[in-house]
Design a protein around this motif. Sequence first.
Motif, PDB file in Angstrom:
ATOM      1  N   LEU A 196       0.827  -1.199   0.000  1.00  0.00           N
ATOM      2  CA  LEU A 196       0.000   0.000   0.000  1.00  0.00           C
ATOM      3  C   LEU A 196       0.866   1.255   0.000  1.00  0.00           C
ATOM      4  N   VAL A 199       0.502   3.972   1.657  1.00  0.00           N
ATOM      5  CA  VAL A 199       0.778   4.527   2.996  1.00  0.00           C
ATOM      6  C   VAL A 199       1.926   3.815   3.684  1.00  0.00           C
ATOM      7  N   ASN A 200       2.219   2.586   3.255  1.00  0.00           N
ATOM      8  CA  ASN A 200       3.282   1.825   3.907  1.00  0.00           C
ATOM      9  C   ASN A 200       4.568   1.801   3.098  1.00  0.00           C
ATOM     10  N   ARG A 201       4.575   2.552   2.005  1.00  0.00           N
ATOM     11  CA  ARG A 201       5.784   2.577   1.175  1.00  0.00           C
ATOM     12  C   ARG A 201       6.536   3.868   1.393  1.00  0.00           C
ATOM     13  N   ALA A 202       7.835   3.746   1.471  1.00  0.00           N
ATOM     14  CA  ALA A 202       8.645   4.932   1.709  1.00  0.00           C
ATOM     15  C   ALA A 202       8.690   5.772   0.445  1.00  0.00           C
ATOM     16  N   PRO A 203       8.510   7.088   0.582  1.00  0.00           N
ATOM     17  CA  PRO A 203       8.673   7.940  -0.585  1.00  0.00           C
ATOM     18  C   PRO A 203      10.157   8.073  -0.895  1.00  0.00           C
ATOM     19  N   GLY A 204      10.534   7.788  -2.107  1.00  0.00           N
ATOM     20  CA  GLY A 204      11.923   7.940  -2.515  1.00  0.00           C
ATOM     21  C   GLY A 204      12.824   6.924  -1.845  1.00  0.00           C
ATOM     22  N   SER A 205      14.115   7.146  -1.969  1.00  0.00           N
ATOM     23  CA  SER A 205      15.060   6.199  -1.404  1.00  0.00           C
ATOM     24  C   SER A 205      15.667   6.803  -0.150  1.00  0.00           C
ATOM     25  N   GLY A 206      16.742   6.227   0.291  1.00  0.00           N
ATOM     26  CA  GLY A 206      17.396   6.737   1.483  1.00  0.00           C
ATOM     27  C   GLY A 206      17.004   5.906   2.676  1.00  0.00           C
ATOM     28  N   GLY A 207      17.715   6.079   3.754  1.00  0.00           N
ATOM     29  CA  GLY A 207      17.413   5.277   4.932  1.00  0.00           C
ATOM     30  C   GLY A 207      17.497   6.093   6.195  1.00  0.00           C
ATOM     31  N   GLY A 208      16.486   5.985   6.998  1.00  0.00           N
ATOM     32  CA  GLY A 208      16.498   6.658   8.287  1.00  0.00           C
ATOM     33  C   GLY A 208      17.240   5.807   9.287  1.00  0.00           C
TER      34      GLY A 208
END
Lengths: 555, 474
Positions: B433, B435-444
């Motif tokens: 879904l 809402v559960n997908r990260a926008p763009g790349s990168g990592g927190g």
Amino acid sequence: MRSKLLLLSVAAVCLFTAATSRAQTYAITNAKIVTVSGATIDRGTVVIRNGLIQSVGANAAIPSDAQAFDVNGSTVYPGFIDALTNLGIAAAATQQQGGRPNGGGGGGQQQAQQAAPASNSNYPAALRPETLVDDEIRAGDPSYDASRNAGITTVLTVSRSGIFNGQSAVIDLAGDSVSEMILRSPFGEHVTYTTAGFGTYPGSLMGTFSALRQMFYDAQRLQTWQKMYASDPKGIKRPEADKSLEALFPLLNRQMPIVFNANTEREIVRSLDFIKEFNLLGVIAGGQEAWKQSDRLKAMNVPVILSLNFPKRTAANAPDADPDPLELLRFRAETPKGAGRLAAAGVKFAFTSGGAAPADFFANAGKAVDGGLSRDAAIRAMTLGSAELLGIADRTGSIEPGKIANLVVIKGDVFGRDKFASHVFVDGKYFEQKEPTSNRGARGPGGGVNPGGGGGGPQLTGSYNITVEIPGQPTTGTLTLQQDGTNVTGSLNLGGSVSPVKGQATAGGFNLTSSVTFQGTSLNITLNGSLNGNNIVGNIDSPAGAVSFSGTKNP
Amino acid sequence: MKKATAYYLMLLLLVAGLRLPAAAQSKGQDVLIRNATVMTAVKGTMEGTDILIQNGKITKIGKGIAAPAGVKTIDATGKYVTPGIIDCHSHTMLDAINEGSLSVTSMTGTRDVLNNTDITIYRALAGGVTAANILHGSANSIGGKNTTVKFKWGHPIEDYPIADAPPGVKFALGENPKRSNSQPQPGVQPRYPQTRMGVIETDRDALIRARDYKQQWDDYRAGKTKVPPRKDLELDPLVEVIEGKRLVHAHGYRSDEHLNLMLLADEFNFKVATLQHGLEAYKIAPEIAKHGTGVSIFTDSWSYKLEAYDAIPYDAYILWKNGVVVSINSDSDERMRRLNLDAAKVEKYGGVPEQDALQMITLNPAKQLGIDKRTGSIEVGKDGDVVIWSGHPFSPYSRVETTIIEGETFFDRQLDAQHRIDMAKEREALEKLDVNRAPGSGGGPPRIPAEKRQSERDRSEFGEDDEDGGGNNR
């Protein structure tokens, strides 16, 4: 001499009247009119005179003295209502209250003194229900602009600080003085499940409940005692005049609702238990999991001020991070369906932006519609339904003759991202809106927008003083941007911590990313926003949630 | 097209998301457990025995019980059945543990902050625990009110507290209430008391205040005063303590302090219900027996802090030998799942007989919590709170197969395996879904693993205090 004075004052009154009554009659013509209280009029006119709606109809006459706006088939709605905000409270003052003392020097102490005005209350600052938001808000506060420009004319506003946040007020987002802005004050007493701080009772959630409970018992007793004393003071010790406890009398007497900020199911259950324990008029605010308790909310007749700040994932996790818990994945998927489920169960609710930017307020109401709520019910929850919950439905919330002229003309789908509020009327005052250039062109690449070129997009280069609406701790900062073509670089100084930002200029605004350190945690954030004149507004998305920001360009 | 697919998925999830846990589905089911080795905890071990549970109560125990119509039957051939394990000292399922701001916080109570979504409840069920004493922490001389619960996972919160369990309150002695293991915060006045003698003074002062407060109410009720006295939520529970209506669960390590507290209780004419921890209680075992107080201990953990220096593994044995009611508790979300092995250690160190060792995690904590009339042993008329084990419960190779509370299955190893498959499918769908997908790349930054957060909370009991009590977990 005396007659001269009289003459002068009459003249002054005339002058004053002339100044304020100038162009107070307007007609919105050629509009689709969503009255909310009655049938929608496909094409008609709304006439506004002296701050009120004079007439509405397909064939309503346009007065000769009216300034007419042909809106070309755009839709007129009642001014939208955001049923819970913190608008109008001077950000700096709140920050001092909520902020952490840095270094503990004399400056911090001075700040604390400014933040907590002298009070003779017997209770710590977090437990003073007598606080009125009227005393905290300011007329003309810049925080009103973004909401009003989007078509939100009316809000419930209250302080964020404390366990008792104090008493809220319903205000219109225009007016030269606070007294002019107020539609209803106080509305209710708001409660947040927080603590009085480190080392102070209550210092835990457990203590918060017992402290609240003790105050309500003490207020019950004080009320009884005061009545006894009033009827015959002889032989009775004089009861204390305790303004904090006295502020709870209207709650105990069911004359004022208690509004619990409660999002999770268990916070809602605890709130309902408390409401039941003291037989209070209750309201749940936030209510992200309220749908799970819809039967009990319905049975107890407790309405919900439902947040449209829907949870979503805002950043990718590091490769070695745990996957998001299943319950969080479910929570994000289910929350937008909450409104539809509450409606189906017959629970009354009104929408609040929940701190999200105005653009999200409307777009997420659309998501609630996708999630099963009827379109009409969604509009109602932002207009008349909200007015009913806030006790102002006799005055505003629908387009009817005699009601306050809070109106907005929307071009495009009200729930769409490309909608534009072309005309906003608050208390009959007209706020002209300039359509963003970008919205005229086609979307996407090749849409005729050339941010780097002459007059296409905004020139972002500059330094902006911004306030980030972090719940409970609005934080001021500085955003410095340098635009080169569509590339934007710069820095964000938030609470003394400076982080580089970079990204793209977009049609009408910008889309930036950064990594900031906030309260010791590193967060990847995105900043989306727009620039309108010298005013900057937008959203910051982080793994901790989305918050809005606004500010102005430094000259 | 993409939007339509997402919408279809949302519809699917709507159905999946509303599905209740399996536990809730089996509610109200009567159950017959067949052909088990039943460790009753009171009448020895019975081979090849059936247990019938109807309407939540054990109605029959014996061989070859005929299954009434519609009763679910579980074949337990080759398996062991014990009473549900009861943990007499737990801080699980709490959103706040300590109200550490004041020395006496008997106005607070764990009932207000129970969290029935805490996964540790389910994990405890997987270790055979059916009931627990949910206590306030030990940050102050007198802490908050307890809640005695059954772990009815999947049920609403109001189903957890055992309605007829006598109420209790936490007292604490020694290092924790005198703050010897916590650093004073800059700018915050150190809290009184700072010594062991100060701790007992705080207790005495509070009980005297409670006695005076009770007098105020007695005078008012007798018509001697006009204005009703203040309802004092701090002193109400202490009046109940003095009246013998509320159980005192007293955290402490050093036997001199526990002895001192019992003397104080004698002064006010009440009994301390349990000495919690009591790792050197063996030193005063006859005195404890005489006072009629229970002791709830760890079987090990000796010397993990200074005041636990004199702990010995024979503590339970010596207390038992002196006729003291002893229970073994966990004080830990993690160790709670292996209390059966802690009972086994009691058999090893000193040779407490098997049934008496089993009682230390079943019937004895039930007695200490005042719920032994309804649970704690396998007897006709008691609640159907039983655990089916793959083998002898004192063997480290045995596992819990099924945990039943009042006839309802709250953990079942086979159902659990099915849930894992279902949840993996659900996760796969949910992760797609928007809402559960990260926008763009990168990592927190990586999320703090839940286990790590848990261990931080556990430490609060061992002196490092959770001053803000966890608060709102968002």
